[in-house]
Design an enzyme around this catalytic site. Structure first.
Site, PDB file in Angstrom:
ATOM      1  N   TYR A  42      34.426  83.319   5.098  1.00 37.61           N
ATOM      2  CA  TYR A  42      35.724  82.721   5.412  1.00 37.61           C
ATOM      3  C   TYR A  42      36.430  82.291   4.123  1.00 37.61           C
ATOM      4  CZ  TYR A  42      34.221  82.623  10.274  1.00 37.61           C
ATOM      5  OH  TYR A  42      33.795  82.983  11.515  1.00 37.61           O
ATOM      6  N   ASN A  69      42.466  85.781  16.997  1.00 38.68           N
ATOM      7  CA  ASN A  69      42.666  87.227  16.912  1.00 38.68           C
ATOM      8  C   ASN A  69      42.777  87.828  18.319  1.00 38.68           C
ATOM      9  OD1 ASN A  69      42.475  89.991  16.458  1.00 38.68           O
ATOM     10  ND2 ASN A  69      40.345  89.915  15.807  1.00 38.68           N
ATOM     11  N   CYS A 119      37.273  90.726  13.183  1.00 41.20           N
ATOM     12  CA  CYS A 119      36.914  89.357  12.836  1.00 41.20           C
ATOM     13  C   CYS A 119      35.393  89.156  12.866  1.00 41.20           C
ATOM     14  CB  CYS A 119      37.626  88.359  13.746  1.00 41.20           C
ATOM     15  SG  CYS A 119      37.372  88.627  15.493  1.00 41.20           S
ATOM     16  N   HIS A 120      34.662  90.070  13.507  1.00 38.19           N
ATOM     17  CA  HIS A 120      33.198  89.977  13.518  1.00 38.19           C
ATOM     18  C   HIS A 120      32.608  90.192  12.127  1.00 38.19           C
ATOM     19  CE1 HIS A 120      34.039  94.285  14.182  1.00 38.19           C
ATOM     20  NE2 HIS A 120      32.902  94.500  13.535  1.00 38.19           N
ATOM     21  N   GLU A 163      27.319  98.603  12.667  1.00 37.03           N
ATOM     22  CA  GLU A 163      28.008  99.034  11.455  1.00 37.03           C
ATOM     23  C   GLU A 163      27.077  99.188  10.264  1.00 37.03           C
ATOM     24  OE1 GLU A 163      31.508  96.667  10.791  1.00 37.03           O
ATOM     25  OE2 GLU A 163      32.348  97.202  12.740  1.00 37.03           O
TER      26      GLU A 163
END
Length: 171
Positions: free
Chosen positions: A105, A128, A136-137, A163
């Site tokens: 962040y 979001n 945002c993950h 991912e």
């Protein structure tokens, strides 16, 4: 006119909302979070919302299926968000986080030129309206911990595993 349709994913049902031109909502169907996003969407867009689908929501569903199968790393569905100038800056920076990467962040706050706005960045992440496609993950705590994901930390973990090549999540 915004049309809403349900899309099944390996992490649960999401509600996709879109017009003919762009996707404006993608939210897990958890009732409290979805109700909050729907209220915000009605207020921001000032458009009628009804059930149904559009070419954009169908395209989003197809791209999500390919993403969860590990076949897609970059979404091409056109997006439309309407937030404050600050929120738009945060959401734009989220879209620049590469597939498979994470940022803190604090790093996100620095990248938008507001290094002291870490909590505000976290709040904007939470607001979001387009989960997964605005990733945002991919934002984590400064110590590497998984924090703050509206869809639940278990989903955040699974998305990051996908991912990182540690999982394939097919519908």
């Amino acid at each position: 006119m915004v049309k809403l349709t349900r899309v099944e994913t390996p992490l649960g049902t999401v509600i996709a909302g879109g017009s003919r031109e762009a996707l404006c909502l993608l939210e897990f169907s958890d009732p409290i979070r979805l109700e909050r996003q729907m209220t915000r969407l009605r207020k921001q867009l000032g458009e009628e919302i009804e059930e149904g689908d559009t070419p954009v929501t169908r395209r989003a569903a197809e791209e999500l299926a390919r993403y969860f199968a590990g076949e897609l790393r970059e979404f091409t569905v056109p997006l439309r968000t309407r937030g404050t100038e600050f929120q738009e800056a945060v959401w734009g920076e989220l879209r620049r986080i590469p597939y498979g990467a994470t940022r803190s962040y604090g790093e996100q706050a620095r990248r938008i030129g507001r290094p002291d706005a870490v909590r505000a960045v976290a709040s904007a992440n939470g607001d979001n309206p387009i989960s997964i496609l605005i990733p945002c993950h991919r934002v984590i705590g400064a110590d590497g911990s998984l924090t703050g994901y509206g869809g639940g930390l278990w989903r955040k973990r699974r998305l990051l595993e996908l991912e990182a090549g540690q999982a394939s999540l097919r519908v």
